[in-house]
Design a protein around this motif. Structure first.
Motif, PDB file in Angstrom:
ATOM      1  N   LEU A   1      -9.049  -0.771   2.720  1.00  0.00           N
ATOM      2  CA  LEU A   1      -8.139  -0.704   1.563  1.00  0.00           C
ATOM      3  C   LEU A   1      -7.630   0.720   1.363  1.00  0.00           C
ATOM      4  O   LEU A   1      -6.427   0.941   1.157  1.00  0.00           O
ATOM      5  CB  LEU A   1      -8.854  -1.188   0.296  1.00  0.00           C
ATOM      6  CG  LEU A   1      -9.214  -2.664   0.241  1.00  0.00           C
ATOM      7  CD1 LEU A   1     -10.155  -2.947  -0.926  1.00  0.00           C
ATOM      8  CD2 LEU A   1      -7.958  -3.531   0.157  1.00  0.00           C
ATOM      9  N   ARG A   2      -8.531   1.690   1.415  1.00  0.00           N
ATOM     10  CA  ARG A   2      -8.165   3.096   1.215  1.00  0.00           C
ATOM     11  C   ARG A   2      -7.206   3.582   2.295  1.00  0.00           C
ATOM     12  O   ARG A   2      -6.164   4.174   2.003  1.00  0.00           O
ATOM     13  CB  ARG A   2      -9.434   3.966   1.188  1.00  0.00           C
ATOM     14  CG  ARG A   2      -9.137   5.464   1.082  1.00  0.00           C
ATOM     15  CD  ARG A   2     -10.409   6.302   1.190  1.00  0.00           C
ATOM     16  NE  ARG A   2     -11.230   5.997   2.343  1.00  0.00           N
ATOM     17  CZ  ARG A   2     -10.962   6.376   3.597  1.00  0.00           C
ATOM     18  NH1 ARG A   2      -9.855   7.062   3.880  1.00  0.00           N
ATOM     19  NH2 ARG A   2     -11.783   6.067   4.590  1.00  0.00           N
TER      20      ARG A   2
ATOM     21  N   GLU B   1      -3.428   4.959   1.801  1.00  0.00           N
ATOM     22  CA  GLU B   1      -3.129   6.353   2.134  1.00  0.00           C
ATOM     23  C   GLU B   1      -2.080   6.491   3.227  1.00  0.00           C
ATOM     24  O   GLU B   1      -1.298   7.446   3.230  1.00  0.00           O
ATOM     25  CB  GLU B   1      -4.402   7.071   2.592  1.00  0.00           C
ATOM     26  CG  GLU B   1      -5.415   7.309   1.505  1.00  0.00           C
ATOM     27  CD  GLU B   1      -6.711   7.912   2.019  1.00  0.00           C
ATOM     28  OE1 GLU B   1      -7.556   8.220   1.170  1.00  0.00           O
ATOM     29  OE2 GLU B   1      -6.893   8.064   3.255  1.00  0.00           O
ATOM     30  N   GLU B   2      -2.047   5.550   4.156  1.00  0.00           N
ATOM     31  CA  GLU B   2      -1.144   5.678   5.301  1.00  0.00           C
ATOM     32  C   GLU B   2       0.176   4.945   5.139  1.00  0.00           C
ATOM     33  O   GLU B   2       1.117   5.224   5.878  1.00  0.00           O
ATOM     34  CB  GLU B   2      -1.849   5.196   6.572  1.00  0.00           C
ATOM     35  CG  GLU B   2      -3.002   6.092   6.958  1.00  0.00           C
ATOM     36  CD  GLU B   2      -3.556   5.788   8.327  1.00  0.00           C
ATOM     37  OE1 GLU B   2      -3.163   4.784   8.950  1.00  0.00           O
ATOM     38  OE2 GLU B   2      -4.399   6.586   8.796  1.00  0.00           O
ATOM     39  N   THR B   3       0.254   3.991   4.194  1.00  0.00           N
ATOM     40  CA  THR B   3       1.477   3.180   4.093  1.00  0.00           C
ATOM     41  C   THR B   3       2.066   3.093   2.690  1.00  0.00           C
ATOM     42  O   THR B   3       3.176   2.610   2.531  1.00  0.00           O
ATOM     43  CB  THR B   3       1.210   1.731   4.553  1.00  0.00           C
ATOM     44  OG1 THR B   3       0.352   1.087   3.598  1.00  0.00           O
ATOM     45  CG2 THR B   3       0.615   1.689   5.946  1.00  0.00           C
ATOM     46  N   GLN B   4       1.315   3.507   1.689  1.00  0.00           N
ATOM     47  CA  GLN B   4       1.689   3.366   0.284  1.00  0.00           C
ATOM     48  C   GLN B   4       1.638   1.903  -0.189  1.00  0.00           C
ATOM     49  O   GLN B   4       2.176   1.575  -1.227  1.00  0.00           O
ATOM     50  CB  GLN B   4       3.079   3.945  -0.006  1.00  0.00           C
ATOM     51  CG  GLN B   4       3.186   5.434   0.297  1.00  0.00           C
ATOM     52  CD  GLN B   4       4.587   5.954   0.137  1.00  0.00           C
ATOM     53  OE1 GLN B   4       5.504   5.493   0.810  1.00  0.00           O
ATOM     54  NE2 GLN B   4       4.751   6.910  -0.757  1.00  0.00           N
ATOM     55  N   TRP B   5       0.971   1.049   0.588  1.00  0.00           N
ATOM     56  CA  TRP B   5       0.836  -0.361   0.212  1.00  0.00           C
ATOM     57  C   TRP B   5      -0.593  -0.647  -0.208  1.00  0.00           C
ATOM     58  O   TRP B   5      -1.544  -0.331   0.518  1.00  0.00           O
ATOM     59  CB  TRP B   5       1.206  -1.281   1.375  1.00  0.00           C
ATOM     60  CG  TRP B   5       2.680  -1.482   1.500  1.00  0.00           C
ATOM     61  CD1 TRP B   5       3.549  -0.782   2.298  1.00  0.00           C
ATOM     62  CD2 TRP B   5       3.471  -2.443   0.806  1.00  0.00           C
ATOM     63  NE1 TRP B   5       4.823  -1.247   2.132  1.00  0.00           N
ATOM     64  CE2 TRP B   5       4.807  -2.269   1.214  1.00  0.00           C
ATOM     65  CE3 TRP B   5       3.178  -3.433  -0.132  1.00  0.00           C
ATOM     66  CZ2 TRP B   5       5.852  -3.040   0.732  1.00  0.00           C
ATOM     67  CZ3 TRP B   5       4.215  -4.215  -0.622  1.00  0.00           C
ATOM     68  CH2 TRP B   5       5.537  -4.012  -0.195  1.00  0.00           C
TER      69      TRP B   5
ATOM     70  N   PRO C   1       4.864   3.827  -4.491  1.00  0.00           N
ATOM     71  CA  PRO C   1       5.587   5.014  -4.025  1.00  0.00           C
ATOM     72  C   PRO C   1       4.998   6.329  -4.522  1.00  0.00           C
ATOM     73  O   PRO C   1       5.249   7.386  -3.922  1.00  0.00           O
ATOM     74  CB  PRO C   1       7.005   4.803  -4.561  1.00  0.00           C
ATOM     75  CG  PRO C   1       6.862   3.838  -5.680  1.00  0.00           C
ATOM     76  CD  PRO C   1       5.661   2.989  -5.362  1.00  0.00           C
ATOM     77  N   GLU C   2       4.196   6.294  -5.588  1.00  0.00           N
ATOM     78  CA  GLU C   2       3.573   7.516  -6.101  1.00  0.00           C
ATOM     79  C   GLU C   2       2.438   8.002  -5.197  1.00  0.00           C
ATOM     80  O   GLU C   2       2.025   9.158  -5.284  1.00  0.00           O
ATOM     81  CB  GLU C   2       3.053   7.294  -7.529  1.00  0.00           C
ATOM     82  CG  GLU C   2       1.844   6.389  -7.645  1.00  0.00           C
ATOM     83  CD  GLU C   2       2.135   4.882  -7.547  1.00  0.00           C
ATOM     84  OE1 GLU C   2       1.176   4.106  -7.573  1.00  0.00           O
ATOM     85  OE2 GLU C   2       3.312   4.469  -7.428  1.00  0.00           O
ATOM     86  N   GLN C   3       1.947   7.142  -4.318  1.00  0.00           N
ATOM     87  CA  GLN C   3       0.877   7.499  -3.388  1.00  0.00           C
ATOM     88  C   GLN C   3       1.453   8.369  -2.275  1.00  0.00           C
ATOM     89  O   GLN C   3       2.354   7.955  -1.560  1.00  0.00           O
ATOM     90  CB  GLN C   3       0.245   6.239  -2.780  1.00  0.00           C
ATOM     91  CG  GLN C   3      -0.740   6.493  -1.658  1.00  0.00           C
ATOM     92  CD  GLN C   3      -2.023   7.150  -2.117  1.00  0.00           C
ATOM     93  OE1 GLN C   3      -2.584   6.772  -3.133  1.00  0.00           O
ATOM     94  NE2 GLN C   3      -2.472   8.132  -1.373  1.00  0.00           N
ATOM     95  N   LYS C   4       0.931   9.568  -2.150  1.00  0.00           N
ATOM     96  CA  LYS C   4       1.390  10.470  -1.090  1.00  0.00           C
ATOM     97  C   LYS C   4       0.828  10.006   0.252  1.00  0.00           C
ATOM     98  O   LYS C   4      -0.344   9.629   0.352  1.00  0.00           O
ATOM     99  CB  LYS C   4       0.928  11.890  -1.391  1.00  0.00           C
ATOM    100  CG  LYS C   4       1.489  12.919  -0.462  1.00  0.00           C
ATOM    101  CD  LYS C   4       1.083  14.313  -0.862  1.00  0.00           C
ATOM    102  CE  LYS C   4       1.633  15.283   0.160  1.00  0.00           C
ATOM    103  NZ  LYS C   4       1.188  16.644  -0.072  1.00  0.00           N
ATOM    104  N   LEU C   5       1.662   9.996   1.293  1.00  0.00           N
ATOM    105  CA  LEU C   5       1.207   9.627   2.635  1.00  0.00           C
ATOM    106  C   LEU C   5       0.300  10.704   3.211  1.00  0.00           C
ATOM    107  O   LEU C   5       0.489  11.899   2.941  1.00  0.00           O
ATOM    108  CB  LEU C   5       2.399   9.434   3.574  1.00  0.00           C
ATOM    109  CG  LEU C   5       3.280   8.213   3.345  1.00  0.00           C
ATOM    110  CD1 LEU C   5       4.473   8.257   4.293  1.00  0.00           C
ATOM    111  CD2 LEU C   5       2.509   6.927   3.521  1.00  0.00           C
TER     112      LEU C   5
END
Length: 145
Positions: free
Chosen positions: A50-51, A55-59, A95-99
């Motif tokens: 999940l993490r 972290e890698e896709t913003q999904w 979208p607020e999650q930084k890649l």
């Protein structure tokens, strides 16, 4: 014993016949991979999947089951990776999650598009796991315990 395999997870995420992959730079080369990464201390395999996917896709995804388990010895460094591959459905784009720093972008590809780009795969496990999923190798999460 000095040998320690690296424990990793990957997630096959399907939405309307397309699958979520990441384009990342490894050893100066742009490669494709499932959202994947290493297990961290005090984390379950599902928590890691999940993490890493977020972290890698913003999904944010919901893990539905297990595709399989595999070993891969990387030719570049001789490291052995033990990989658990899950399958999931997308729940929300964040979208607020930084890649992660080494991720260029997340892409949705059909199986045919991935096969056409097989020279760009980070490892053979990327296509092997997708093919296993497409071949109905899908197991309940209870297999993992």
């Amino acid at each position: 014993m000095d040998w320690h395999p690296h424990v990793t997870v990957a997630t096959v995420v399907e939405n309307d016949g397309k699958f979520l992959f990441v384009e990342e730079i490894k050893h100066g080369r742009r490669v494709l991979n499932q959202p994947a990464g290493h297990l961290e201390k005090d984390e379950s395999l599902i928590e890691a999947a999940l993490r890493e996917t977020l972290e890698e896709t913003q999904w944010r995804v919901e893990i539905l089951g297990v595709v399989g388990f595999g070993l891969y010895v990387a030719p570049a460094n001789g490291v052995t990776y033990h990989r658990t591959t899950f399958f999931a459905r997308p729940v929300a784009f964040c979208p607020e999650q930084k890649l992660d720093a080494d991720i260029e972008r997340a892409v949705w590809l059909t199986p045919e598009e991935l096969r056409e780009r097989r020279t760009q795969l980070r490892s053979p496990l990327v296509l092997e796991c997708l093919e296993r999923y497409l071949g109905q190798h899908r197991y309940p999460l209870s297999i993992n315990y």
